[in-house]
Design an enzyme around this catalytic site. Sequence first.
Site, PDB file in Angstrom:
ATOM      1  N   PHE A  35       0.827  -1.203   0.000  1.00 49.36           N
ATOM      2  CA  PHE A  35       0.000   0.000   0.000  1.00 49.36           C
ATOM      3  C   PHE A  35       0.862   1.254   0.000  1.00 49.36           C
ATOM      4  O   PHE A  35       0.636   2.198  -0.726  1.00 49.36           O
ATOM      5  CB  PHE A  35      -0.920   0.018   1.235  1.00 49.36           C
ATOM      6  CG  PHE A  35      -2.093  -0.890   1.098  1.00 49.36           C
ATOM      7  CD1 PHE A  35      -3.223  -0.474   0.421  1.00 49.36           C
ATOM      8  CD2 PHE A  35      -2.068  -2.168   1.625  1.00 49.36           C
ATOM      9  CE1 PHE A  35      -4.324  -1.308   0.275  1.00 49.36           C
ATOM     10  CE2 PHE A  35      -3.149  -3.013   1.487  1.00 49.36           C
ATOM     11  CZ  PHE A  35      -4.277  -2.588   0.813  1.00 49.36           C
ATOM     12  N   HIS A 121      -5.853  -5.866  11.509  1.00 47.78           N
ATOM     13  CA  HIS A 121      -6.552  -4.875  10.686  1.00 47.78           C
ATOM     14  C   HIS A 121      -7.740  -5.480   9.949  1.00 47.78           C
ATOM     15  O   HIS A 121      -8.199  -4.920   8.962  1.00 47.78           O
ATOM     16  CB  HIS A 121      -5.586  -4.243   9.674  1.00 47.78           C
ATOM     17  CG  HIS A 121      -4.445  -3.503  10.296  1.00 47.78           C
ATOM     18  ND1 HIS A 121      -3.459  -2.890   9.573  1.00 47.78           N
ATOM     19  CD2 HIS A 121      -4.131  -3.270  11.588  1.00 47.78           C
ATOM     20  CE1 HIS A 121      -2.585  -2.329  10.392  1.00 47.78           C
ATOM     21  NE2 HIS A 121      -2.961  -2.550  11.617  1.00 47.78           N
ATOM     22  N   CYS A 154     -27.057  -6.413   3.958  1.00 49.94           N
ATOM     23  CA  CYS A 154     -27.049  -7.576   4.837  1.00 49.94           C
ATOM     24  C   CYS A 154     -28.301  -8.434   4.650  1.00 49.94           C
ATOM     25  O   CYS A 154     -29.409  -7.901   4.614  1.00 49.94           O
ATOM     26  CB  CYS A 154     -26.976  -7.065   6.283  1.00 49.94           C
ATOM     27  SG  CYS A 154     -27.108  -8.351   7.531  1.00 49.94           S
TER      28      CYS A 154
HETATM   29 ZN   LIG Z   1     -26.991  -6.929   9.391  1.00 53.11          ZN
END
Ligand SMILES: [Zn+2]
Length: 250
Positions: A35, A121, A154
């Site tokens: 990065f 991370h 979701c």
């Molecule tokens: Zn959710």
Amino acid sequence: MDERIAALASEIASADSVVALTGAGVSTASGVPSFRGDGGIWERFDQRDFHFRRFQADPAGFWTDRIDLREAFYGDREIEPNAAHEALVALERAGHLDAILTQNVDGLHQAAGSESVVELHGTNREVECVDCGHREPADPIFERARDGELPPTCPDCSGDLKPAVVLFGESMPDEPTIRAHELAGRSDVFLAIGSSLTVQPAAGLPSRAQRSGATLAVINLEETSVSSRADYDHRADVTEVLPAVVEALE
Ligand SMILES: [Zn+2]
């Protein structure tokens, strides 16, 4: 054989607990671009586009840019674990390694077969729901985003999904950091591998280990922030040093 490798191997063999911290240098040998620095990802992309604030304000735009970033990161290549990942698997299977603490988000340690991995991370291999914490593999979600579901949501609560990595401006999750400090604090040998040790929380872990009496070994191409006080300072290719250590242990 390098005497220092033999000496490090014998410290590992007699240690009750060995813990390894790994950074970008372990992944670059697998062709994962770094990065930071020359030719790094952040010379081609604007970091601000990937800020947590940007995700919150404009999740669809964030995902569009994230798809481009992922292409640049992986392209068409299948990224495979390398000799350094495999050496760490061998150490763990031989009972010489308690845990890997990693700054890398590519999931290559698990892909290689390492069992005990603490991801400081987060991971690019999964996405998570910002509302309920639901997690699932990232690849199919990136497919959905590419097909126009922006942002992908979701399945449980319709909240926005985000890559399960710690974004800029997002607070570090407590649990991996706490576990990493615990593991570093009770290690007898602490291996800092392929990390320049400039980013927290990783940067503080070698000192945590040394304060508790651990032997500190640094394996990195360049000097790190703790090289001058390391017991072993190998400025060498991680894909050569780690297999040599494994061989010395056999
Ligand atoms: Zn959710």
